[in-house]
Design an enzyme around this catalytic site. Structure first.
Site, PDB file in Angstrom:
ATOM      1  N   GLY A 122     -59.722  29.078  19.935  1.00 12.09           N
ATOM      2  CA  GLY A 122     -60.983  28.936  20.656  1.00 12.09           C
ATOM      3  C   GLY A 122     -61.996  29.854  20.003  1.00 12.09           C
ATOM      4  CB  SER A 157     -57.473  28.822  15.484  1.00  9.10           C
ATOM      5  OG  SER A 157     -58.829  28.780  15.144  1.00  9.10           O
ATOM      6  CB  ALA A 158     -59.352  32.395  18.273  1.00 13.41           C
ATOM      7  CG  HIS A 187     -59.648  26.326  11.237  1.00 14.73           C
ATOM      8  ND1 HIS A 187     -59.028  25.242  11.832  1.00 14.73           N
ATOM      9  CD2 HIS A 187     -59.676  27.296  12.188  1.00 14.73           C
ATOM     10  CE1 HIS A 187     -58.708  25.544  13.084  1.00 14.73           C
ATOM     11  NE2 HIS A 187     -59.076  26.785  13.321  1.00 14.73           N
ATOM     12  CD  GLU A 197     -57.996  22.322   9.969  1.00 15.03           C
ATOM     13  OE1 GLU A 197     -57.705  21.112   9.938  1.00 15.03           O
ATOM     14  OE2 GLU A 197     -58.852  22.797  10.746  1.00 15.03           O
TER      15      GLU A 197
END
Length: 237
Positions: A88, A120-121, A157, A193
């Protein structure tokens, strides 16, 4: 023993949530882990996010609870076998951990054996700092210093310059990381990714089919193919 699985992205095109990293997660967790603590603070709707994560982990055979529902959050962190920190907004995620005074609890729990997983985050905050996130600073944490489970930075990413669409005139990811190194010296592991980092104390390995790149101040970028010993690559720069 420090153990972490830092995943670039939670969903691949055409796939389901966590589908592409499911086998890596199960291998990382081993037979002894039965219950996962989910950390939903990177998104605003924490209940909906938990429902999505719970369904995915239940499908893998794990029980799942969410940190946002726990009254004594520090005790929940210190008692967890394993956690998964969802993606997020990195700034919102780290700010929430600082606001709730949970940063040191995560550091201590990982040091004491909690298995840390993030996407991700959730991967960004496991590193030295969040300077190399791709996210917009919609809120500001008191510091960019993160959990420091690993001593380098991550860029999730990651997109190679030649993968941008024809006519793209914005900054490439390489340009942004070069700008980071104009002001900072910490190395950056950029994960495409589909890629992830597995950390087992001092051993750090690239998993997944896509690999990544290692960026260091004043050096040429180093390609990190699947199976690369990242610890050795970091030691060589």
């Amino acid at each position: 023993m420090r153990q972490a699985l830092l995943i670039s992205n939670s969903t691949q095109p055409g796939g389901q949530y966590l589908e592409h990293c499911r086998d890596n997660m199960k291998n990382f967790l081993g037979d002894g882990t039965k219950r996962i603590m989910f950390v939903p603070f990177a998104l605003a709707d924490r209940d909906a996010y938990f429902a999505k994560a719970k369904a995915a982990f239940n499908d893998m055979g794990y029980d799942c609870f969410s940190l946002h529902n726990e009254q004594d959050k520090k005790a929940a962190i210190m008692g967890a076998q394993a956690c998964f920190v969802g993606g997020g907004n990195t700034f919102r995620l780290l700010k929430t951990l600082y606001d709730l005074d949970l940063v040191q609890s995560f550091r201590d729990s990982v040091r004491n054996g909690m298995k840390y997983m993030g996407a991700s985050a959730g991967s960004n905050i496991a590193t030295a700092s969040i300077h190399t996130t791709n996210d917009m600073p919609i809120v500001l944490p008191p510091t960019f210093d993160a959990l420091q489970i690993v001593p380098f930075n991550v860029n999730a990413h990651f997109l190679d310059a030649d993968k941008h669409p024809k006519g793209f005139n914005g900054e490439t990811r390489e340009t942004r990381l070069a700008e980071f190194h104009e002001e900072n010296s910490n190395p950056v592991v950029a994960l495409r990714e589909g890629a992830m980092l597995r950390v087992d104390e001092s051993a750090i390995t690239i998993l997944g089919p896509t690999g990544g790149k290692l960026f260091a101040k004043g050096k040429e970028a180093v390609e990190l193919g699947p199976g690369t010993d990242v610890a050795a690559a970091l030691a060589a720069i």
